[in-house]
Each structure stands twice: as C-alpha cells, then as structure tokens.
Design a protein around this motif. Structure first.
Motif, short mmCIF file in Angstrom:
data_model
loop_
_atom_site.label_atom_id
_atom_site.label_comp_id
_atom_site.label_asym_id
_atom_site.label_seq_id
_atom_site.Cartn_x
_atom_site.Cartn_y
_atom_site.Cartn_z
N PHE A 167 0.85 -1.20 0.00
CA PHE A 167 0.00 0.00 0.00
C PHE A 167 0.87 1.24 0.00
CE2 PHE A 167 0.65 -1.17 4.39
CZ PHE A 167 0.84 0.02 5.07
N GLU A 168 0.33 2.25 -0.75
CA GLU A 168 1.01 3.53 -0.90
C GLU A 168 0.27 4.58 -0.09
OE1 GLU A 168 2.53 6.48 -4.49
OE2 GLU A 168 0.83 5.15 -4.81
N VAL A 169 1.05 5.39 0.65
CA VAL A 169 0.48 6.46 1.47
C VAL A 169 0.95 7.78 0.86
CG1 VAL A 169 0.23 7.39 3.78
CG2 VAL A 169 0.64 4.95 3.47
N VAL B 205 -5.24 5.98 0.61
CA VAL B 205 -4.32 4.85 0.56
C VAL B 205 -4.59 4.09 -0.74
CG1 VAL B 205 -3.53 2.75 1.70
CG2 VAL B 205 -4.36 4.65 3.07
N ARG B 206 -3.54 3.68 -1.44
CA ARG B 206 -3.67 2.86 -2.64
C ARG B 206 -3.05 1.51 -2.33
NH1 ARG B 206 -1.03 8.02 -5.41
NH2 ARG B 206 -2.90 9.35 -5.54
N ALA C 107 -4.39 0.54 -8.67
CA ALA C 107 -5.16 1.24 -7.65
C ALA C 107 -4.89 2.73 -7.71
CB ALA C 107 -4.82 0.69 -6.27
N ARG C 108 -3.62 3.12 -7.99
CA ARG C 108 -3.29 4.54 -8.09
C ARG C 108 -3.98 5.16 -9.30
NH1 ARG C 108 2.93 6.00 -8.61
NH2 ARG C 108 2.59 4.86 -10.55
N TRP D 188 -8.31 0.12 -3.88
CA TRP D 188 -7.51 -1.10 -3.76
C TRP D 188 -7.79 -2.01 -4.93
CZ3 TRP D 188 -10.44 -5.50 -3.62
CH2 TRP D 188 -11.75 -5.40 -3.15
N VAL D 189 -6.81 -2.84 -5.27
CA VAL D 189 -6.93 -3.80 -6.36
C VAL D 189 -6.37 -5.13 -5.86
CG1 VAL D 189 -6.16 -4.45 -8.67
CG2 VAL D 189 -6.76 -2.07 -8.18
#
Length: 759
Positions: free
Chosen positions: A576-578, A659-660, A692-693, A704-705
């Motif tokens: 996950f990306e923040v 979040v992604r 997701a991004r 999310w994916v």
C-alpha cells in the motif's frame, strides 16, 4: 554516665578477663600493688595499706555497684576490692616473713568474702591462708588439711563460679599440695600432682603462671637429684621469663640456675646467673633474696679458692641478715666466715666468728648449726695443735651430726678425727675413724650410683626425645620445602589463572562491544532511516526463505509426506502507498516531514503484531504480510484494516488520508506452488498497486486492487521471463481474477512502458 557506656565498659572488662585468663582488679591502685609484690613487697604493702585506710567500705545498699577504673567516687571501696586489697596485704607480709600480720589480713579477707557471698574470693583467700601456713610457718599438716577443705569447697561451688575460675583454683590447689609433697620427700605423689596441674594450666593461658610452673617443677627435680631434668625445666622457665620480659621471675630463675650450677661444680655459669639475680634484688632492694644470693656468690668464690672475694660477699650478706634480724641465717654466715678465715690461717678471727656462731646456735636451739660449729672448732683446734680439744669437739660434733642425719658432715668429721688420732699416734682409733669414713663414703657412693642410673635413664629419655625431635624437625623441613614448592606452584597457577581471566574478560568485553556494534550495524542496515521500520534489504533477505519454506510445506502435503494441508503457511500480501508521505516534505518542510514519518513508523510498529509483518518498501510504500489461513476472506477486509490504521494515525492532523493498495496471495497459482517466486510476486503487487493509483486519479478516496489466479490456471501460462506481461495476458484470458474498489475499467496496457506493445 549513661547505661550504654556502663554496659560497654563492663563488656570490655569481661572480654579482657576471659581472653587473658588472668586476675583483673577493678581499681588501678590494687593492680599496681599486685604487680609490685614480686619486685618491691614493702611498697606494695604501703600502697595497699593506704588504700584501705583512706577509703571506707561501701554500705550494703551500694554493694551492687560496679566500680570500674574511672570511678568518680574515690572515697569508698567495694567488698570485692576490699577482699583483693587484704589478699595483697597478706601476700606482702608473707614475702616479708611477717606471718602474724599475714594471718590477720587473710582472715579478714575470708570473713568479708563469706559475709558478702563472694565464693571465688573466699576460696582464693583460703588458698593464700594455706600457703602462709606452709611458706612461713612450715606447718605442712595444717596446710594440707586446709587444701582438702578447699578442694571440697571448689567441688561444692562449681555452679556458683565461672569455668575459668574453677580451673584456676584447682590449679593453685594442686600446685600447693605438690610443693608440700615434694618438700616432705613424697616425690612420686608430687610428680603426679605437677602433671595433673599442667592440664589445668593449659586452659588458663597465663604466661606468668606457666613460668612459675616451670620454675617450681625444676626446683622439685633439683631437690630430688634429677639434675638434667631440673636444668631443662629451669632453662625453659628462664627463657619464657626473658621472652615475656618478666624481670621478677627472670631473677628467680637466675637464682635457681645458679644453685644448680654451683651444685654441679659449673662455677662460671653459676656465678653468671647469681650475679644477674643479685643485680635485680639489689636494684629493687629485696634484702632477703639479696642476702641469699650474696651468700651463694660467696660460696662459689670459696670453692674456687678466691677467699678474699668470698669474705667480701659473706660480710655483705651478713649485713643484710642483721638488718632482717634473722639469727639462724646470721649464725650460718658467721660459720662460713669462720671457715674461710681458717683456710686463710687467720685462727683468731676464725675463733671469734665460731664463738659468735655457737652462742647464736645455743640461743636458737639450732642443732644443725651447732654440729657444724663443733666440727669446725675441732678442725681449728687441730690446726692450732690442741689435739685433745680437737678430738673432744669432733666427737661431740659427730654425735650431733649422726643425730640429725647429716651424712656429709659426718664424712667431714670422721676424716678430720682420723687425722687427729693419727697425730696423737692413736692408730687404732684413727683406723676405726677411717673405716667409719669409708663406710659412710661407700653408702654415699651407692646412693650416687643409684642417682647416676636415674640420671642415665633421664639422659636416655632426653636423647630419644632429641632424636625424635630431630626427626620431626627433618620432616618439618621437608614438609616446609614441599609446602614452599606447592605455594610457588599455587601462586604461579593463581597468577596464570588471573592472566587468563583478565584475557577472557577482555575478550568477552571486546566480543560484547563487537556484538553490540554488529547489532547496531544490522539494525541500521535492515532498518529504514526515517520510519525505523524494516526496510527493503530485510525484505529481500527474509522473503525468499519464507516463501521457500511455505513452498516446501505445500510440496510435502501434495506428495503425501504430511497429512494435513498446511493452510497456515498461506500468505496474503498487501503493498500500500500512502501519498501524504510524499507531500508532507513539500508542504511542511524537511524537519516536520522527518518527525511525522518517524511517528508514523513507530505507530505502525506498535500496531502490527506477530505473525503479521510490515516492511517500508520505498519512500511512501509499505508491504504488509500476514498469514492467510482462511481462503474465503474478502480482500476488502484487509483494505479496510489498513485504511483504519492510517485514519487513526492522521486523526486530527488534517492531512490527506488516501491509501492505494495492491493485494495478492501466495501461492499465487493454486496448482503450481513454486511457479511464482518472490521477485515475480512483488512485480504482481506493484502492478496491482499501480492500478489502484490509476483508479484513484479518476475516483476520489482510497482504492484497492486484488489479483488472484483461478484454481484451474495452468503454470505454463506464467512461464515467461516477464511476469507482468504473463499476468496481463492471464487477465485478458480470464486466468487471473481482478477485484477492485473502483467502478471504472482498468487499462492494464498503460501501467508500464514495457507493456505498451502487449496485444
């Protein structure tokens, strides 16, 4: 004075008394008077009398008071100190040959100790009383009777006294009894008594008493003709007295040794010891022992033929005896002076002193001195040619000598009488006198032979002891040598052990420092510098092993090597990306960005619990791994959990909380567990996170994916060197199922430059 100080002083006095086992006086004056008894009894008598006269006896109500050395009230004396003073007074009178005054003093001490119930002091006083009967009055029957009563008193009072006090009384009683038995020719009994007393002496631990014991026993052996044993004892006492600096007993030992050496005709040693004793007695003005010592020195000079020196010392001794008013000893000295004058051929002077001797002997009724005077008078008359008077005096003297049993005097008289008869030409009587002389001499020789046998036996025993002692000394030397070697070996081993210990401690310290340094380096190497979480290095080090272990477990289950399917080894990955971590540095600066990222790392580290793991994948991306034992769990649950983590941290901070998340499971292919490795799995996660991004650009909020292969997906479809292309083809072919939180379509061909040519 406080009660605690009183208690401390009492304990101090008690410790001294039990450690030295010697008598302790509560008053320094009495302690001084007791010490002066052996050196200056006149001064001791004066000090004690002054103490008794100047102080009053404490009243009965004061008897419980303890008077110690710094007692402020010097006007009173306790019953105990009074008894001690009276005992010293009696001893001083006894030493000064004043038996009546000594008796009066010791009787007062007995009465007072009985009235005050001082058991030890009472028995001690009775021992002194018995000693006065013997030493001053020579009443051995009365003294022995008192000793019997004292021993009964000791046995009856054992529960009223300390053990050390009982042993001291028993020792003193045995010594007195043995001395009397020795003087009354009960040699065997005396020797047994001395041996028994020695057992008590060992427990007393009193050097002064040990010296006195050696001297008394030495005197006993000397009296009974055991000269070698006597010499051994007297020399032991002498050297003990010298080592302990006991001048009084050193002087006594010198006097006894002088008598022994004089008897054995070793005149040089006898004169040396007698001179040392005389110097002490003269220094301390001890008239009576000084007179005896001067007489002994004069006798030695006389036997050496040094008559002028002998006369000088006899006259000095006579002056001392005249001052002491001792008629018997004065008569004895006059007799010796007359004998010396006779040997100097000064007959008028010899006659003068003989006349005075006979007068004193007649007045005192001393038959021994009278007999010696008669024999000497006969010798004088013979020298002057008065043969008739000489024979008359010699016969009178021989009768007296025979009556008192003086064999040496009889020998001397018979020898002179034989010469007198020979000068008178009365050869028959001369022969009779000579035969009587030879008979007496033969008897003396037999006694001497018997004594020599005993001496030989003693020498044999002493030689055996010496040889045994030499063997013991040799063994001791060998033991000491072995001990010395052992000591050196022990010291060497100890030093070596110390060096080894120091080296080991140093190495241990160095190892700990290196280990701590290694731990710090490992933490720095495997920890993200800003968030403090485990970084990509640790992920690449740990993930392959973890996946390999999971694959091995699945292989074993598939082949039937393990019974149950290892569901617990299934893993779920979420990358996950923040985004706010990218923007925070631009909006708020470097310092606040660092602080917020550090706080976020600490927060995640606290929230993520084992067996789940979290890695800081890149600047704003994190990889979350958890066991996936439940296959039917929806991916949105994990996505919501991660979203809640971020929301709780950013609560109240007014920062973008989007979040992604890209998610996938391992094994990715249900039918081919090892077909997808760790790097390929990370590529799949990156592809899902990127999708997701892209969705979040078109739709607001977090996205999310989730990618997962269908159960029938063949491993061959993913067998290529580009997992991203294979995965996109699988999506297009329906082999890979895509789940997402967004509603728009995902363009997979645009997610990476390398994938643009995919058909």
């Amino acid at each position: 004075m406080s009660a605690s100080r009183w208690l401390i002083r009492l304990l101090f006095i008690g410790m001294i008394s039990f450690s030295t086992q010697a008598k302790i006086f509560t008053t320094p004056i009495l302690a001084e008077a007791n010490e002066l008894l052996q050196t200056n009894p006149e001064q001791s008598l004066a000090i004690t009398s002054r103490y008794l006269n100047q102080r009053r006896l404490s009243a009965p109500k004061e008897t419980s008071r303890v008077h110690i050395n710094d007692e402020t009230d010097h006007s009173v004396r306790t019953p105990l100190s009074t008894v001690n003073a009276l005992q010293i007074l009696a001893k001083a009178h006894s030493l000064l040959n004043q038996p009546e005054e000594a008796m009066a003093a010791i009787k007062q001490a007995e009465v007072l100790s009985t009235e005050e119930n001082l058991t030890f002091s009472q028995l001690e006083s009775r021992l002194i009383h018995a000693d006065i009967y013997w030493e001053n009055l020579k009443n051995n029957a009365r003294s022995l009777k008192m000793l019997d009563e004292i021993e009964k008193g000791i046995a009856a009072s054992t529960n009223l006294m300390l053990d050390s006090q009982i042993k001291r009384l028993q020792y003193q009683s045995l010594m007195q009894r043995s001395v009397i038995e020795s003087a009354t020719d009960q040699e065997s009994k005396a020797e047994k008594g001395f041996l028994k007393a020695k057992r008590y002496l060992i427990n007393l631990d009193d050097p002064g008493e040990l010296i006195h014991y050696q001297l008394v026993v030495g005197r006993h052996y000397f009296k009974h003709g055991h000269y070698d044993t006597a010499l051994d004892r007297l020399l032991s006492g002498y050297w003990l007295a010298v080592e302990n600096d006991d001048q009084a007993q050193t002087a006594v030992a010198n006097y006894e040794l002088a008598i022994l050496f004089e008897q054995r005709k070793v005149f040089d040693k006898a004169l040396e010891h007698a001179t040392q004793a005389g110097e002490f007695f003269e220094h301390y003005d001890r008239s009576r022992p000084l007179a005896k010592t001067l007489e002994l020195i004069a006798s030695i000079y006389e036997q050496q033929g040094r008559f002028n020196l002998a006369l000088v010392h006899y006259f000095n001794a006579l002056d001392q005896e005249n001052q002491l008013n001792s008629d018997i000893r004065s008569a004895r000295l006059r007799l010796n002076i007359a004998r010396v004058y006779l040997q100097l051929y000064n007959y008028p002077k010899s006659e003068q002193y003989l006349h005075h001797t006979r007068l004193i002997a007649t007045q005192t009724g001393n038959e021994a001195i009278m007999a010696e005077a008669q024999i000497l008078q006969g010798e004088l008359e013979l020298a002057e040619g008065n043969i008739e008077e000489a024979i008359s005096n010699l016969q009178t003297g021989l009768i007296a000598a025979s009556r008192i049993g003086n064999r040496d005097l009889q020998l001397e008289g018979e020898n002179i009488l034989s010469r007198a008869f020979e000068q008178q030409s009365d050869y028959y009587n001369a022969l009779l006198s000579q035969r009587r002389y030879e008979q007496l001499f033969s008897t003396k020789q037999q006694a001497q032979v018997k004594s020599n046998v005993e001496v030989f036996k003693q020498q044999q025993r002493m030689l055996e002891r010496a040889l045994h002692l030499e063997e013991l000394e040799r063994q001791q030397f060998e033991s000491s040598k072995a001990l010395y070697k052992q000591k050196n070996v022990t010291i060497f081993l100890f030093c070596l052990s110390g060096v080894i210990f120091i080296v080991l401690m140093r190495r241990h310290k160095t190892a700990k420092q290196l280990q701590a340094r290694l731990l710090r380096l490992r933490n720095d190497f495997y920890t993200h510098p800003r968030s403090g979480l485990r970084n990509l290095r640790m992920l690449t080090a740990k993930l392959p092993n973890s996946l390999q272990q999971s694959s091995a477990n699945f292989e074993q289950w598939h082949l039937g090597e393990i019974i149950n399917e290892p569901l617990s080894d299934r893993l779920r990955f979420a990358l996950f990306e923040v985004p706010f971590l990218k923007h925070i540095y631009l909006k708020h600066g470097y310092q606040q960005g660092l602080e917020l990222e550090r706080q976020f790392g600490e927060y995640l580290n606290q929230q993520i619990c084992e067996p789940a793991r979290l890695y800081h994948f890149s600047d704003a991306m994190f990889l979350y791994i958890e066991p996936n034992s439940r296959l039917d769990s929806a991916p949105d649950q994990l996505a919501n959990s991660l979203q809640q983590l971020v929301d709780r941290f950013l609560e109240g901070k007014h920062i973008d909380n989007r979040v992604r998340i890209g998610m996938a499971e391992y094994p990715f292919l249900p039918r081919a567990y090892t077909a997808i490795n760790d790097h390929e799995l990370l590529d799949i996660l990156l592809m899902a996170t990127n999708a997701a991004r892209e969705i979040s650009k078109e739709e607001s909020g977090s996205q999310w994916v989730h990618l997962s292969a269908i159960d029938a997906a063949p491993a061959a479809s993913f067998a290529s060197d580009n997992i991203r292309r294979s995965c996109i083809q699988g999506i297009h072919n329906g082999l890979v199922k895509v789940q997402t939180s967004g509603s728009c379509d995902i363009s997979w061909n645009n997610d990476h430059v390398s994938d643009k040519n995919v058909s």
